[in-house]
Design a protein around this motif. Sequence first.
Motif, PDB file in Angstrom:
ATOM      1  N   GLN A 178       0.844  -1.186   0.000  1.00 21.93           N
ATOM      2  CA  GLN A 178       0.000   0.000   0.000  1.00 21.93           C
ATOM      3  C   GLN A 178       0.880   1.236   0.000  1.00 21.93           C
ATOM      4  OE1 GLN A 178      -2.606   0.333   3.372  1.00 21.93           O
ATOM      5  NE2 GLN A 178      -3.983   1.752   2.342  1.00 21.93           N
ATOM      6  N   LEU A 179       0.481   2.226  -0.780  1.00 22.05           N
ATOM      7  CA  LEU A 179       1.191   3.493  -0.846  1.00 22.05           C
ATOM      8  C   LEU A 179       0.213   4.596  -0.466  1.00 22.05           C
ATOM      9  CD1 LEU A 179       2.939   3.010  -4.317  1.00 22.05           C
ATOM     10  CD2 LEU A 179       3.901   2.528  -2.055  1.00 22.05           C
ATOM     11  N   VAL A 180       0.621   5.456   0.458  1.00 24.64           N
ATOM     12  CA  VAL A 180      -0.241   6.536   0.913  1.00 24.64           C
ATOM     13  C   VAL A 180       0.525   7.841   0.825  1.00 24.64           C
ATOM     14  CG1 VAL A 180      -1.619   7.453   2.794  1.00 24.64           C
ATOM     15  CG2 VAL A 180      -1.490   4.976   2.446  1.00 24.64           C
ATOM     16  N   GLU A 181       0.038   8.750  -0.022  1.00 25.93           N
ATOM     17  CA  GLU A 181       0.675  10.053  -0.190  1.00 25.93           C
ATOM     18  C   GLU A 181       0.109  11.064   0.796  1.00 25.93           C
ATOM     19  OE1 GLU A 181       0.011   8.563  -4.563  1.00 25.93           O
ATOM     20  OE2 GLU A 181      -1.116   8.600  -2.677  1.00 25.93           O
ATOM     21  N   SER A 182       0.916  12.065   1.087  1.00 25.97           N
ATOM     22  CA  SER A 182       0.472  13.175   1.924  1.00 25.97           C
ATOM     23  C   SER A 182       1.319  14.394   1.592  1.00 25.97           C
ATOM     24  CB  SER A 182       0.608  12.829   3.409  1.00 25.97           C
ATOM     25  OG  SER A 182       1.957  12.555   3.740  1.00 25.97           O
ATOM     26  N   GLY A 183       0.872  15.549   2.058  1.00 22.71           N
ATOM     27  CA  GLY A 183       1.661  16.755   1.910  1.00 22.71           C
ATOM     28  C   GLY A 183       1.185  17.718   0.850  1.00 22.71           C
ATOM     29  N   GLY A 184       0.180  17.344   0.079  1.00 22.72           N
ATOM     30  CA  GLY A 184      -0.316  18.257  -0.938  1.00 22.72           C
ATOM     31  C   GLY A 184      -1.078  19.410  -0.317  1.00 22.72           C
ATOM     32  N   GLY A 185      -1.409  20.384  -1.145  1.00 20.64           N
ATOM     33  CA  GLY A 185      -2.170  21.529  -0.652  1.00 20.64           C
ATOM     34  C   GLY A 185      -2.123  22.686  -1.618  1.00 20.64           C
ATOM     35  N   LEU A 186      -2.568  23.840  -1.118  1.00 27.20           N
ATOM     36  CA  LEU A 186      -2.589  25.071  -1.901  1.00 27.20           C
ATOM     37  C   LEU A 186      -1.369  25.908  -1.513  1.00 27.20           C
ATOM     38  CD1 LEU A 186      -4.056  27.080  -3.784  1.00 27.20           C
ATOM     39  CD2 LEU A 186      -5.300  27.894  -1.751  1.00 27.20           C
ATOM     40  N   VAL A 187      -0.571  26.254  -2.499  1.00 26.95           N
ATOM     41  CA  VAL A 187       0.666  26.982  -2.252  1.00 26.95           C
ATOM     42  C   VAL A 187       0.778  28.132  -3.257  1.00 26.95           C
ATOM     43  CG1 VAL A 187       3.159  26.805  -1.976  1.00 26.95           C
ATOM     44  CG2 VAL A 187       1.718  24.820  -1.548  1.00 26.95           C
ATOM     45  N   GLN A 188       1.348  29.216  -2.823  1.00 18.90           N
ATOM     46  CA  GLN A 188       1.569  30.338  -3.740  1.00 18.90           C
ATOM     47  C   GLN A 188       2.766  30.050  -4.653  1.00 18.90           C
ATOM     48  OE1 GLN A 188       1.921  33.945  -1.394  1.00 18.90           O
ATOM     49  NE2 GLN A 188      -0.190  34.484  -1.886  1.00 18.90           N
ATOM     50  N   ALA A 189       2.711  30.602  -5.826  1.00 20.64           N
ATOM     51  CA  ALA A 189       3.831  30.460  -6.757  1.00 20.64           C
ATOM     52  C   ALA A 189       5.110  30.986  -6.103  1.00 20.64           C
ATOM     53  CB  ALA A 189       3.534  31.231  -8.029  1.00 20.64           C
ATOM     54  N   GLY A 190       6.190  30.247  -6.321  1.00 25.73           N
ATOM     55  CA  GLY A 190       7.459  30.599  -5.698  1.00 25.73           C
ATOM     56  C   GLY A 190       7.714  29.896  -4.377  1.00 25.73           C
ATOM     57  N   GLY A 191       6.683  29.304  -3.827  1.00 23.77           N
ATOM     58  CA  GLY A 191       6.818  28.616  -2.559  1.00 23.77           C
ATOM     59  C   GLY A 191       7.353  27.207  -2.712  1.00 23.77           C
ATOM     60  N   SER A 197      10.405  26.502  -5.616  1.00 26.98           N
ATOM     61  CA  SER A 197      10.079  27.485  -6.660  1.00 26.98           C
ATOM     62  C   SER A 197       8.866  27.043  -7.467  1.00 26.98           C
ATOM     63  CB  SER A 197      11.284  27.685  -7.582  1.00 26.98           C
ATOM     64  OG  SER A 197      12.411  28.107  -6.854  1.00 26.98           O
ATOM     65  N   LEU A 198       7.800  26.756  -6.759  1.00 23.42           N
ATOM     66  CA  LEU A 198       6.599  26.230  -7.405  1.00 23.42           C
ATOM     67  C   LEU A 198       6.081  27.183  -8.472  1.00 23.42           C
ATOM     68  CD1 LEU A 198       4.964  24.652  -4.307  1.00 23.42           C
ATOM     69  CD2 LEU A 198       5.063  23.515  -6.538  1.00 23.42           C
ATOM     70  N   LYS A 199       5.608  26.586  -9.557  1.00 24.47           N
ATOM     71  CA  LYS A 199       5.041  27.337 -10.667  1.00 24.47           C
ATOM     72  C   LYS A 199       3.581  26.929 -10.849  1.00 24.47           C
ATOM     73  CE  LYS A 199       9.464  27.273 -13.131  1.00 24.47           C
ATOM     74  NZ  LYS A 199      10.148  26.909 -14.400  1.00 24.47           N
ATOM     75  N   PHE A 200       2.831  27.781 -11.478  1.00 24.52           N
ATOM     76  CA  PHE A 200       1.424  27.485 -11.714  1.00 24.52           C
ATOM     77  C   PHE A 200       1.278  26.154 -12.453  1.00 24.52           C
ATOM     78  CE2 PHE A 200      -2.974  28.246 -12.116  1.00 24.52           C
ATOM     79  CZ  PHE A 200      -3.353  27.844 -13.380  1.00 24.52           C
ATOM     80  N   GLU A 201       2.185  25.892 -13.376  1.00 26.22           N
ATOM     81  CA  GLU A 201       2.090  24.665 -14.174  1.00 26.22           C
ATOM     82  C   GLU A 201       2.444  23.401 -13.384  1.00 26.22           C
ATOM     83  OE1 GLU A 201       3.696  27.459 -14.989  1.00 26.22           O
ATOM     84  OE2 GLU A 201       5.654  27.042 -15.905  1.00 26.22           O
ATOM     85  N   ASP A 202       2.866  23.548 -12.134  1.00 27.11           N
ATOM     86  CA  ASP A 202       3.071  22.396 -11.275  1.00 27.11           C
ATOM     87  C   ASP A 202       1.759  21.894 -10.672  1.00 27.11           C
ATOM     88  OD1 ASP A 202       6.112  23.885 -10.047  1.00 27.11           O
ATOM     89  OD2 ASP A 202       5.888  22.344 -11.596  1.00 27.11           O
ATOM     90  N   THR A 203       0.694  22.647 -10.870  1.00 26.62           N
ATOM     91  CA  THR A 203      -0.603  22.225 -10.367  1.00 26.62           C
ATOM     92  C   THR A 203      -0.998  20.890 -10.982  1.00 26.62           C
ATOM     93  OG1 THR A 203      -1.366  24.484  -9.996  1.00 26.62           O
ATOM     94  CG2 THR A 203      -3.055  22.800 -10.284  1.00 26.62           C
ATOM     95  N   ALA A 204      -1.256  19.914 -10.121  1.00 24.91           N
ATOM     96  CA  ALA A 204      -1.549  18.561 -10.601  1.00 24.91           C
ATOM     97  C   ALA A 204      -1.866  17.669  -9.411  1.00 24.91           C
ATOM     98  CB  ALA A 204      -0.367  17.988 -11.367  1.00 24.91           C
ATOM     99  N   VAL A 205      -2.377  16.497  -9.715  1.00 26.33           N
ATOM    100  CA  VAL A 205      -2.437  15.443  -8.713  1.00 26.33           C
ATOM    101  C   VAL A 205      -1.128  14.671  -8.805  1.00 26.33           C
ATOM    102  CG1 VAL A 205      -3.622  13.377  -7.900  1.00 26.33           C
ATOM    103  CG2 VAL A 205      -4.942  15.268  -8.881  1.00 26.33           C
TER     104      VAL A 205
END
Length: 121
Positions: free
Chosen positions: A3-16, A83-91
């Motif tokens: 079993q694999l369980v992911e965590s840590g996702g969320g809403l972040v501002q660009a650059g974060g 350095s998150l970018k808008f295009e990193d938005t994904a599952v």
Amino acid sequence: QAQLVESGGGLVQAGGSLRLSCAASGRTFYRMAWFRQAPGKEREFVAAVRWSTGSTSYADSVKDRFTISRDVAKNTVSLQINSLKFEDTAVYYCAADLRTLSLENRNYVYWGQGTQVTVSS
């Protein structure tokens, strides 16, 4: 059963920054990886790590900002995203495989349920 369980996702501002984790149970895998799927797009490979050696492989589009690592004691694999970018938005999906295949091989058997990463401008 593995079993694999992911965590840590969320809403972040660009650059974060964000750190995703994937807890593996039931097996010790030969290699583990992160994939992502943006809205309306196909799932794409992000990064992979060989469990025994820590060797890594990255997609060219992310290798300057993403770091994959594994914690053998905790049986987890993490993905540090800077350095998150808008295009990193994904599952973002964690994947794992028992077969002794190359890190370049994108075929994985075990998958997590995914964690959403949303980057705001």
